[in-house]
Write a protein that holds these residues in place. Structure first.
Motif, PDB file in Angstrom:
ATOM      1  N   VAL A  54       0.843  -1.196   0.000  1.00  0.00           N
ATOM      2  CA  VAL A  54       0.000   0.000   0.000  1.00  0.00           C
ATOM      3  C   VAL A  54       0.883   1.252   0.000  1.00  0.00           C
ATOM      4  O   VAL A  54       2.033   1.226   0.458  1.00  0.00           O
ATOM      5  CB  VAL A  54      -0.949   0.014   1.210  1.00  0.00           C
ATOM      6  CG1 VAL A  54      -1.840  -1.230   1.197  1.00  0.00           C
ATOM      7  CG2 VAL A  54      -0.172   0.098   2.522  1.00  0.00           C
ATOM      8  N   TYR A  55       0.328   2.338  -0.505  1.00  0.00           N
ATOM      9  CA  TYR A  55       1.075   3.595  -0.506  1.00  0.00           C
ATOM     10  C   TYR A  55       1.202   4.125   0.916  1.00  0.00           C
ATOM     11  O   TYR A  55       0.219   4.184   1.671  1.00  0.00           O
ATOM     12  CB  TYR A  55       0.385   4.623  -1.398  1.00  0.00           C
ATOM     13  CG  TYR A  55       0.586   4.348  -2.865  1.00  0.00           C
ATOM     14  CD1 TYR A  55       1.837   4.514  -3.453  1.00  0.00           C
ATOM     15  CD2 TYR A  55      -0.466   3.914  -3.663  1.00  0.00           C
ATOM     16  CE1 TYR A  55       2.035   4.256  -4.800  1.00  0.00           C
ATOM     17  CE2 TYR A  55      -0.277   3.649  -5.016  1.00  0.00           C
ATOM     18  CZ  TYR A  55       0.976   3.824  -5.574  1.00  0.00           C
ATOM     19  OH  TYR A  55       1.161   3.557  -6.908  1.00  0.00           O
ATOM     20  N   ALA A  56       2.408   4.528   1.276  1.00  0.00           N
ATOM     21  CA  ALA A  56       2.650   5.021   2.632  1.00  0.00           C
ATOM     22  C   ALA A  56       1.866   6.295   2.918  1.00  0.00           C
ATOM     23  O   ALA A  56       1.411   6.511   4.040  1.00  0.00           O
ATOM     24  CB  ALA A  56       4.153   5.271   2.830  1.00  0.00           C
ATOM     25  N   THR A  59      -2.640   4.635   3.007  1.00  0.00           N
ATOM     26  CA  THR A  59      -2.605   3.177   3.057  1.00  0.00           C
ATOM     27  C   THR A  59      -3.902   2.516   2.603  1.00  0.00           C
ATOM     28  O   THR A  59      -3.991   1.284   2.583  1.00  0.00           O
ATOM     29  CB  THR A  59      -2.264   2.693   4.485  1.00  0.00           C
ATOM     30  OG1 THR A  59      -3.222   3.227   5.403  1.00  0.00           O
ATOM     31  CG2 THR A  59      -0.863   3.149   4.872  1.00  0.00           C
ATOM     32  N   GLU A 244       1.781   0.175  13.583  1.00  0.00           N
ATOM     33  CA  GLU A 244       1.596   1.557  13.137  1.00  0.00           C
ATOM     34  C   GLU A 244       2.868   2.369  13.361  1.00  0.00           C
ATOM     35  O   GLU A 244       3.215   3.227  12.546  1.00  0.00           O
ATOM     36  CB  GLU A 244       0.425   2.194  13.877  1.00  0.00           C
ATOM     37  CG  GLU A 244      -0.940   1.654  13.481  1.00  0.00           C
ATOM     38  CD  GLU A 244      -1.399   2.172  12.124  1.00  0.00           C
ATOM     39  OE1 GLU A 244      -0.682   3.006  11.532  1.00  0.00           O
ATOM     40  OE2 GLU A 244      -2.467   1.722  11.658  1.00  0.00           O
ATOM     41  N   ALA A 247       5.249   1.689  10.591  1.00  0.00           N
ATOM     42  CA  ALA A 247       4.763   2.321   9.360  1.00  0.00           C
ATOM     43  C   ALA A 247       5.024   3.820   9.376  1.00  0.00           C
ATOM     44  O   ALA A 247       5.468   4.401   8.367  1.00  0.00           O
ATOM     45  CB  ALA A 247       3.272   2.038   9.190  1.00  0.00           C
ATOM     46  N   ARG A 251       7.446   5.770   6.764  1.00  0.00           N
ATOM     47  CA  ARG A 251       6.859   6.819   5.925  1.00  0.00           C
ATOM     48  C   ARG A 251       7.644   8.125   6.075  1.00  0.00           C
ATOM     49  O   ARG A 251       7.998   8.765   5.082  1.00  0.00           O
ATOM     50  CB  ARG A 251       5.402   7.045   6.294  1.00  0.00           C
ATOM     51  CG  ARG A 251       4.703   8.089   5.420  1.00  0.00           C
ATOM     52  CD  ARG A 251       3.375   8.545   5.978  1.00  0.00           C
ATOM     53  NE  ARG A 251       2.521   7.434   6.343  1.00  0.00           N
ATOM     54  CZ  ARG A 251       2.216   7.084   7.596  1.00  0.00           C
ATOM     55  NH1 ARG A 251       2.708   7.780   8.613  1.00  0.00           N
ATOM     56  NH2 ARG A 251       1.433   6.065   7.837  1.00  0.00           N
ATOM     57  N   CYS A 257       6.049   2.764  -0.329  1.00  0.00           N
ATOM     58  CA  CYS A 257       5.020   1.741  -0.143  1.00  0.00           C
ATOM     59  C   CYS A 257       5.362   0.872   1.055  1.00  0.00           C
ATOM     60  O   CYS A 257       6.549   0.667   1.376  1.00  0.00           O
ATOM     61  CB  CYS A 257       4.872   0.863  -1.390  1.00  0.00           C
ATOM     62  SG  CYS A 257       3.623   1.412  -2.565  1.00  0.00           S
ATOM     63  N   GLN A 259       4.393  -2.887   3.090  1.00  0.00           N
ATOM     64  CA  GLN A 259       3.837  -4.219   2.877  1.00  0.00           C
ATOM     65  C   GLN A 259       4.035  -5.025   4.149  1.00  0.00           C
ATOM     66  O   GLN A 259       5.121  -5.026   4.729  1.00  0.00           O
ATOM     67  CB  GLN A 259       4.556  -4.895   1.704  1.00  0.00           C
ATOM     68  CG  GLN A 259       4.053  -6.259   1.336  1.00  0.00           C
ATOM     69  CD  GLN A 259       4.825  -6.843   0.154  1.00  0.00           C
ATOM     70  OE1 GLN A 259       5.691  -6.191  -0.432  1.00  0.00           O
ATOM     71  NE2 GLN A 259       4.536  -8.075  -0.196  1.00  0.00           N
ATOM     72  N   PHE A 263      -1.309  -4.551   7.220  1.00  0.00           N
ATOM     73  CA  PHE A 263      -2.291  -4.214   6.189  1.00  0.00           C
ATOM     74  C   PHE A 263      -3.044  -5.440   5.676  1.00  0.00           C
ATOM     75  O   PHE A 263      -4.249  -5.382   5.459  1.00  0.00           O
ATOM     76  CB  PHE A 263      -1.591  -3.478   5.044  1.00  0.00           C
ATOM     77  CG  PHE A 263      -0.742  -2.346   5.528  1.00  0.00           C
ATOM     78  CD1 PHE A 263      -1.316  -1.167   5.970  1.00  0.00           C
ATOM     79  CD2 PHE A 263       0.642  -2.469   5.591  1.00  0.00           C
ATOM     80  CE1 PHE A 263      -0.538  -0.129   6.463  1.00  0.00           C
ATOM     81  CE2 PHE A 263       1.432  -1.437   6.071  1.00  0.00           C
ATOM     82  CZ  PHE A 263       0.842  -0.267   6.514  1.00  0.00           C
TER      83      PHE A 263
END
Length: 282
Positions: A54-56, A59, A244, A247, A251, A257, A259, A263
């Motif tokens: 997913v895009y950072a 998401t 989180e 992530a 980011r 992205c 993974q 997610f």
């Protein structure tokens, strides 16, 4: 006259000066695993398990899916990849596994016109006729597949056969195929080869993603890997993201992205319905 006889020999007994019993046991286990792998390939007991990246920045948007090969034994239990990947890397079995993964990945793309999929491969498969024929035949029949296919190559594999891989990458880029460098940062990478390869994507090894928000020893290593990747124009993906906090750190550090299980887990029954009308991922 009676003769003394020694204890009965077992399959783990070895002659003096040869391999240890532990080595023999490990070799036997490897052979049994390879036999299971060969049987799974012969009987087509295999699946691709798909996990989204997913895009950072958002998401909720999927950039692409990665397809992981899953081989099943005769009881439909998954044969763990860690049990056989190392043993088959230099063997024809490894090339056949890559063929199976590529075939399933291409079929998935054909069924879902808006989907983008990454398929793992060894750089050694570039010189394997069946693998090459599978890819070229699919691209000839459906030229649009190239723009939605990502070929993901392990860092160590790429560095092992650069003379074979480089011309292949240059040729396949003309079809729209994108190349991803897997396990980036896990090994010793030649900066000159990175410059020559020009991978479009770099995937930070999952060992660095775990607890990255708290692991002050790994943080400078990851920042350095990110800086190198950006210098060579590579889009960054972080694997094995589970919290989180991880992530958010990745980011903020510049990863594009994410993974991992935070997610979605890999699944052999993904819902690709949103991609069947031709809407591209992301």
């Amino acid at each position: 006259m009676s003769f003394m006889t020694g204890p009965k020999r077992t399959k783990f007994d070895v002659e003096p000066g040869t391999a240890s019993p532990l080595d023999v046991a490990a070799s036997l286990a490897d052979r049994e695993t390879l036999q299971m792998v060969a049987e799974a390939l012969r009987l087509r007991r295999m699946r691709l398990a798909f996990q989204p990246a997913v895009y950072a920045a958002d998401t909720s948007i999927i950039g692409f899916y990665e397809g992981f090969i899953r081989l099943l034994d005769n009881r439909d239990h998954v044969i763990p990849a860690r049990d056989f990947i190392g043993a088959v890397e230099r063997q024809e079995l490894g090339r056949e596994i890559d063929c199976a993964a590529l075939q399933m990945g291409l079929m998935t793309l054909q069924r879902n016109p808006g989907l983008r999929v990454a398929v793992n491969m060894s750089a050694r498969s570039v010189g394997y006729r069946n693998w090459n024929d599978t890819l070229r035949k699919a691209l000839k029949q459906s030229p649009d597949l190239g723009a939605r296919l990502i070929l993901e190559i392990n860092e160590a594999s790429a560095m092992a056969v650069p003379d074979v891989l480089l011309p292949f990458m240059q040729e396949m880029r003309q079809t729209g195929i994108v190349f991803s460098l897997d396990d980036f940062g896990a090994g010793i990478t030649s900066l000159q080869l990175l410059r020559d390869f020009r991978f479009e994507i770099a995937k930070i090894d999952g060992r660095f993603s775990r607890d990255i928000d708290r692991n002050v020893d790994n943080q400078p290593l990851v920042r350095s890997a990110i800086a190198v990747a950006k210098q060579f124009g590579m889009f960054l993906v972080a694997e094995a993201v589970e919290t989180e906090a991880e992530a958010n750190w990745l980011r903020d550090a510049g990863v594009g992205c994410l993974q991992g299980y935070l997610f979605a887990a890999p699944t052999v029954t993904p819902d690709f319905s949103a991609f069947r009308n031709g809407r591209a991922a992301g």
